[in-house]
Design a protein around this motif. Structure first.
Motif, mmCIF file in Angstrom:
data_model
loop_
_atom_site.group_PDB
_atom_site.id
_atom_site.type_symbol
_atom_site.label_atom_id
_atom_site.label_comp_id
_atom_site.label_asym_id
_atom_site.label_seq_id
_atom_site.Cartn_x
_atom_site.Cartn_y
_atom_site.Cartn_z
ATOM 1 N N PRO A 1 0.835 -1.209 0.000
ATOM 2 C CA PRO A 1 0.000 0.000 0.000
ATOM 3 C C PRO A 1 0.868 1.257 0.000
ATOM 4 N N HIS A 2 0.706 2.095 -1.027
ATOM 5 C CA HIS A 2 1.504 3.321 -1.115
ATOM 6 C C HIS A 2 0.898 4.242 -2.164
ATOM 7 N N ALA A 3 1.308 5.493 -2.138
ATOM 8 C CA ALA A 3 0.887 6.456 -3.160
ATOM 9 C C ALA A 3 1.656 6.196 -4.449
ATOM 10 N N ALA A 4 0.984 6.382 -5.595
ATOM 11 C CA ALA A 4 1.596 6.077 -6.889
ATOM 12 C C ALA A 4 2.872 6.887 -7.142
ATOM 13 N N VAL A 5 2.952 8.086 -6.584
ATOM 14 C CA VAL A 5 4.129 8.928 -6.822
ATOM 15 C C VAL A 5 5.393 8.351 -6.171
ATOM 16 N N LEU A 6 5.207 7.380 -5.279
ATOM 17 C CA LEU A 6 6.361 6.791 -4.586
ATOM 18 C C LEU A 6 6.910 5.551 -5.286
ATOM 19 N N LYS B 1 9.297 -10.051 -7.377
ATOM 20 C CA LYS B 1 7.918 -9.861 -7.841
ATOM 21 C C LYS B 1 7.358 -8.537 -7.352
ATOM 22 N N MET B 2 7.739 -8.148 -6.139
ATOM 23 C CA MET B 2 7.303 -6.859 -5.613
ATOM 24 C C MET B 2 7.877 -5.721 -6.459
ATOM 25 N N LEU B 3 9.135 -5.847 -6.858
ATOM 26 C CA LEU B 3 9.768 -4.837 -7.699
ATOM 27 C C LEU B 3 9.075 -4.729 -9.052
ATOM 28 N N MET B 4 8.680 -5.870 -9.610
ATOM 29 C CA MET B 4 7.978 -5.860 -10.897
ATOM 30 C C MET B 4 6.649 -5.132 -10.801
ATOM 31 N N SER B 5 5.951 -5.303 -9.685
ATOM 32 C CA SER B 5 4.651 -4.636 -9.520
ATOM 33 C C SER B 5 4.803 -3.129 -9.356
ATOM 34 N N LEU B 6 5.994 -2.671 -8.957
ATOM 35 C CA LEU B 6 6.228 -1.236 -8.778
ATOM 36 C C LEU B 6 6.541 -0.525 -10.090
ATOM 37 N N VAL B 7 7.047 -1.261 -11.086
ATOM 38 C CA VAL B 7 7.453 -0.622 -12.341
ATOM 39 C C VAL B 7 6.452 -0.832 -13.469
ATOM 40 N N SER B 8 5.521 -1.786 -13.289
ATOM 41 C CA SER B 8 4.568 -2.062 -14.368
ATOM 42 C C SER B 8 3.202 -2.427 -13.799
ATOM 43 N N THR C 1 8.786 4.975 -7.989
ATOM 44 C CA THR C 1 10.205 4.995 -8.356
ATOM 45 C C THR C 1 11.102 4.955 -7.125
ATOM 46 N N MET C 2 10.735 5.727 -6.110
ATOM 47 C CA MET C 2 11.548 5.759 -4.898
ATOM 48 C C MET C 2 11.555 4.400 -4.197
ATOM 49 N N LEU C 3 10.371 3.779 -4.093
ATOM 50 C CA LEU C 3 10.280 2.469 -3.439
ATOM 51 C C LEU C 3 11.009 1.398 -4.242
ATOM 52 N N PHE C 4 10.912 1.496 -5.569
ATOM 53 C CA PHE C 4 11.623 0.534 -6.417
ATOM 54 C C PHE C 4 13.130 0.621 -6.167
ATOM 55 N N GLY C 5 13.662 1.843 -6.170
ATOM 56 C CA GLY C 5 15.095 2.027 -5.925
ATOM 57 C C GLY C 5 15.506 1.555 -4.545
ATOM 58 N N LEU C 6 14.681 1.862 -3.537
ATOM 59 C CA LEU C 6 14.989 1.481 -2.157
ATOM 60 C C LEU C 6 15.031 -0.031 -1.991
ATOM 61 N N PHE C 7 13.978 -0.702 -2.464
ATOM 62 C CA PHE C 7 13.908 -2.156 -2.286
ATOM 63 C C PHE C 7 14.909 -2.893 -3.181
#
Length: 311
Positions: A16-21, A78-85, A23-29
């Protein structure tokens, strides 16, 4: 698995997160995942190369590092994939089963392994003169094999109970990986019996392991207090402190998610990050930065002395 299941693809909603985050979450994780894999690989290499670390404690630590490396790999990519697409959260029914089994297999094996590691520390501190005979290579191998076999059995039970149900309607899993509480909500049948059995199964395993670990450390503290020298007490406390930190970070979130009544999707998703993403990273950090023997071994490798000693 039941042949009447009509759902062929599930969709993971992600964290659960805001869509604007995104890229930041992808880089962090991504950074956390890379550090987790490299850190645990480093521990495996250091223990393999330095003969001084060929002891029961580090034998079990190699098992823990191997588990953590794959435990993170089961969920984070899989979590990273859901953040970029938008389509990154799609997962086939059989892939979901495989992820579910792998997650519970590695997680329960790690749970049993922490218990074995606490028992090892108890013997090392309480019976130092007899420790080498009580923890022989054969006994270490049997204990390690037991954790893997028991973890596999536990996961098989969990997976069978969850996926023998029919899934014929909604396919949106409110989580970033396939886990029992959010999946059971999608079943086209009464899941109360399954939820109760899974609750008891996980409760007995997690609570039982945590209780045994607690009892081991109560005994360890008593043994430490009887050590006459302050240096000896400090060294014993330091050895066990690392294990306690990792154990608390692993069991705390897990017990919170599985042993409380009801399931709150947003809360569960955030809390699960602690033991699926952060705890596997914590293992190499704690066991290197807080462990003098591992730091010495790293310095030896850096200086090349480990290799020159074998020549």
């Amino acid at each position: 698995m039941s042949n009447i299941s009509r759902v062929t693809t599930f969709f993971l909603s992600g964290i659960p997160h805001a869509a604007v985050l995104d890229t930041m979450l992808f880089g962090l994780f991504l950074v956390i995942y890379i550090l987790t894999v490299l850190g645990n690989l480093l521990i495996l290499v250091v223990i393999r190369v330095d003969s001084h670390l060929h002891t029961p404690m580090y034998y079990f630590l190699t098992n823990l590092s191997f588990i953590d490396m794959w435990f993170s790999t089961v969920t984070v990519p899989k979590m990273l994939m859901s953040l970029v697409s938008p389509e990154g959260g799609a997962i086939s029914f059989h892939s979901c089963v495989a992820q579910f089994y792998s997650f519970h297999f590695l997680g329960s094996t790690e749970c049993f392994l922490y218990t074995v590691m606490s028992y090892d520390r108890y013997l090392a501190i309480s019976y130092p003169l007899r420790y080498s005979s009580m923890m022989s290579r054969r006994i270490c191998a049997l204990l390690a094999a037991g954790t893997w076999l028991t973890g596999s059995l536990h996961s098989t039970i969990q997976t069978t109970l969850t996926f023998h149900l029919p899934y014929c309607g909604p396919n949106q899993i409110q989580h970033y990986f396939c886990d029992a509480p959010p999946i059971l909500k999608l079943a086209c049948a009464d899941t109360s019996a399954n939820e109760m059995v899974i609750f008891v199964n996980i409760g007995v395993v997690a609570s039982g392991c945590f209780l045994l670990i607690s009892l081991s450390y109560v005994s360890i503290v008593g043994s430490i207090l009887r050590i006459r020298t302050s240096e000896g007490r400090h060294r014993a406390f330091q050895t066990c402190a690392s294990h306690c930190i990792v154990v608390l970070c692993f069991f705390g979130p897990g017990l919170f998610i599985y042993l409380r009544p009801g399931s709150r999707d947003a809360v569960d998703g955030i809390v699960a990050v602690f033991y699926t993403v952060l705890t596997p990273l914590l293992n190499p950090v704690v066991y290197t930065l807080r462990n003098k023997e591992v730091k010495k071994a790293l310095l030896k490798i850096k200086c090349g002395s480990v290799f020159t000693q074998d020549k």
